[in-house]
Design an enzyme around this catalytic site. Structure first.
Site, PDB file in Angstrom:
ATOM      1  N   LYS A   1      -1.144  -7.068   4.909  1.00  0.00           N
ATOM      2  CA  LYS A   1      -1.081  -8.530   5.010  1.00  0.00           C
ATOM      3  C   LYS A   1      -1.789  -9.243   3.853  1.00  0.00           C
ATOM      4  O   LYS A   1      -1.420 -10.347   3.479  1.00  0.00           O
ATOM      5  CB  LYS A   1      -1.662  -8.995   6.342  1.00  0.00           C
ATOM      6  CG  LYS A   1      -0.713  -8.690   7.507  1.00  0.00           C
ATOM      7  CD  LYS A   1      -1.084  -9.477   8.734  1.00  0.00           C
ATOM      8  CE  LYS A   1      -0.017  -9.349   9.812  1.00  0.00           C
ATOM      9  NZ  LYS A   1      -0.073  -8.028  10.478  1.00  0.00           N
TER      10      LYS A   1
ATOM     11  N   GLU B   1      -1.721 -19.338  11.497  1.00  0.00           N
ATOM     12  CA  GLU B   1      -1.782 -18.975  12.910  1.00  0.00           C
ATOM     13  C   GLU B   1      -1.935 -17.465  12.972  1.00  0.00           C
ATOM     14  O   GLU B   1      -1.548 -16.752  12.049  1.00  0.00           O
ATOM     15  CB  GLU B   1      -0.532 -19.434  13.660  1.00  0.00           C
ATOM     16  CG  GLU B   1       0.625 -18.444  13.665  1.00  0.00           C
ATOM     17  CD  GLU B   1       1.264 -18.236  12.309  1.00  0.00           C
ATOM     18  OE1 GLU B   1       1.307 -19.189  11.518  1.00  0.00           O
ATOM     19  OE2 GLU B   1       1.726 -17.109  12.054  1.00  0.00           O
TER      20      GLU B   1
ATOM     21  N   SER C   1       1.380   0.871   7.283  1.00  0.00           N
ATOM     22  CA  SER C   1       1.056  -0.544   7.089  1.00  0.00           C
ATOM     23  C   SER C   1      -0.405  -0.905   7.309  1.00  0.00           C
ATOM     24  O   SER C   1      -0.906  -1.857   6.724  1.00  0.00           O
ATOM     25  CB  SER C   1       1.942  -1.419   7.973  1.00  0.00           C
ATOM     26  OG  SER C   1       1.818  -1.062   9.334  1.00  0.00           O
TER      27      SER C   1
HETATM   28  C1  LIG Z   1       0.836  -7.520  11.370  1.00  0.00           C
HETATM   29  C2  LIG Z   1       1.079  -6.080  11.217  1.00  0.00           C
HETATM   30  C3  LIG Z   1       2.380  -5.526  11.314  1.00  0.00           C
HETATM   31  C4  LIG Z   1       3.591  -6.335  11.678  1.00  0.00           C
HETATM   32  O1  LIG Z   1       3.918  -7.355  10.799  1.00  0.00           O
HETATM   33  P1  LIG Z   1       5.140  -7.273   9.771  1.00  0.00           P
HETATM   34  O2  LIG Z   1       5.209  -8.635   9.207  1.00  0.00           O
HETATM   35  O3  LIG Z   1       6.367  -6.915  10.555  1.00  0.00           O
HETATM   36  O4  LIG Z   1       4.816  -6.235   8.769  1.00  0.00           O
HETATM   37  C5  LIG Z   1       2.533  -4.169  11.077  1.00  0.00           C
HETATM   38  N1  LIG Z   1       1.490  -3.370  10.792  1.00  0.00           N
HETATM   39  C6  LIG Z   1       0.226  -3.867  10.712  1.00  0.00           C
HETATM   40  C7  LIG Z   1      -0.885  -2.930  10.392  1.00  0.00           C
HETATM   41  C8  LIG Z   1      -0.021  -5.221  10.921  1.00  0.00           C
HETATM   42  O5  LIG Z   1      -1.276  -5.693  10.837  1.00  0.00           O
END
Ligand SMILES: *Cc1c(COP(=O)(O)O)cnc(C)c1O
Length: 411
Positions: free
Chosen positions: A102, A124, A390
């Site tokens: 993010k 948000e 992610s």
């Molecule tokens: C917020 C988040 C997601 C989901 O958000 P996307 O916009 O779909 O990527 C996925 N993995 C992690 C670690 C997150 O913090």
């Protein structure tokens, strides 16, 4: 940004950008109250110019390197590869500052906000991850930061609320409706309407009115730009056979896919949250359960009842507990360019423990949905599969420790 060109790319209409009205096929656009026209239009007119500006790129890339810690490694997970009889590469977004992908987006948007002359930032947040990433870049730039968060989520996510406070942000509870993410979003939009002149709204995923989905996608595209050269350096092969990512709103998937969108040799795989099961009534499998409609300012797939009321989604993972999906992904799925699988809470939890024990990496619960579907995608022993790792699992430790006790609850 450098582009990965392939011989077949010229045959296709590129999927990398929406049309000038912000549509990917039939999805996208900007469905906003009139009071926001001026703000969204200002952003639409200049975001591309800003992103392409060499001075912006230099500052953005230098922050990604020295503040975020990029490039993130592309790591061959040898033991996991043996289990699934294929070559599994983990794109280590979990190693970024603040623990997930993010921050790539918030670093970019704070620079855009500065170019727009905005002094005040709003956002948000549901679980607090985007709130923390936003509060972080506001501290970095010395800008005022207000994060809207459902009152219920504030209670559930106390450590992230503490982080935002430490970073100097003001967390504002949303007390309306179910007091969760969609209510926080409504209040952020209300704030934006009232403070349009001074304020930039940092949206945290590849959703919202045009130009947000395209802007966020471009700010996350660094992920696939790195994957392309890192894979070539390590294997000699210039493209992966599969790229797999979990999808909430769609930003980590958009970033991991971006440079391969037009290369049909690369299979694009999305993992959605099935929650307690697709037919259980407690699910967030938007692409399967959803239909076309408008949410958060864009036309996309969302979970709604026959009257168009949003159905409350459910996933144990807060980052995937969202009733919509970004318009790029709605387009990729409905045209067959991306394939989507759904993983339940239980399957994701098993994948968390598997990766922890087998590779020494504790993933975020969102990320685990992408790992949970690896046995189903059909990858063979010579294939190279890149998984968007992610985020890291520190924020989910309570859930991991207490899963046996909480798994029969739905919220
Ligand atoms: C917020 C988040 C997601 C989901 O958000 P996307 O916009 O779909 O990527 C996925 N993995 C992690 C670690 C997150 O913090």
């Amino acid at each position: 940004m450098s582009e990965v060109k392939t011989s077949i790319e010229t045959d296709l209409v590129s999927l990398k950008h929406p049309d000038e009205r912000g549509y990917y096929g039939e999805f996208g656009g900007a469905y906003i109250p009139e009071m926001l026209f001026a703000n969204v239009e200002q952003l639409r007119l200049i975001y591309q110019e800003v992103i392409d500006d060499p001075a912006f790129q230099a500052e953005y890339k230098s922050l990604l390197r020295d503040f975020v810690g990029r490039p993130s490694p592309l790591y061959l997970a040898k033991r996991l590869s043996e289990i699934y009889c294929t070559n599994i590469w983990l794109k280590r977004e979990d190693l970024n500052h603040t623990g997930a992908h993010k921050i790539n987006n918030t670093v970019g948007q704070i620079l855009i906000a500065k170019r727009l002359g905005k002094k005040r930032i709003i956002a948000e947040t549901g679980a607090g991850q985007h709130g923390v990433a936003t509060a972080t870049v506001c501290a970095l730039m010395g800008l005022e930061c207000f994060v809207y968060m459902g009152a219920v989520d504030i209670e559930r996510q106390a450590p992230n609320v503490a982080r935002m406070n430490m970073l100097g942000a003001t967390v504002i509870p949303a007390e309306s409706g179910s007091k969760t993410l969609k209510d926080a979003t409504n209040e952020a939009i209300r704030d934006w309407i009232n403070n349009a002149e001074t304020t930039h709204y940092i949206i945290g995923s590849a959703i919202g009115p045009h130009p947000y989905p395209d802007m966020v996608t471009q700010l996350q595209a660094i992920v696939s730009e790195e994957i392309a050269y890192q894979l070539t350096a390590q294997t000699g092969k210039e493209y992966p056979d599969y790229v797999v990512a979990c999808v909430g709103g769609g930003s980590n998937a958009a970033g991991a896919f971006y440079h391969f969108l037009d290369d049909k040799r690369v299979k694009l795989i999305l993992a959605e949250a099935a929650g307690k099961g697709i037919d259980s009534g407690h699910s967030a499998a938007t692409s399967i359960l959803g239909s076309k409609g408008i949410i958060h300012g864009c036309m996309t797939l969302l979970m709604q009842d026959p009257d168009g009321q949003i159905i409350e989604p459910y996933s144990l993972s807060a980052g995937l507990d969202y009733p919509g999906i970004g318009p790029l992904h709605a387009h990729l799925i409905t045209t067959g360019r991306a394939k989507v699988y759904a993983a339940t809470d239980d399957e994701a939890m098993q994948a968390v423990f598997e990766l922890s024990k087998v590779e020494g990496i504790i993933p975020a619960l969102e990320t685990a949905h992408a790992l949970a579907i690896l046995s189903r995608i059909g990858a063979g022993k010579d294939d190279h599969v890149v998984v968007s790792l992610s985020g890291r699992g520190d924020k989910d430790l309570n859930t991991y420790m207490n899963y046996e006790n909480i798994k029969d609850q739905v919220h």
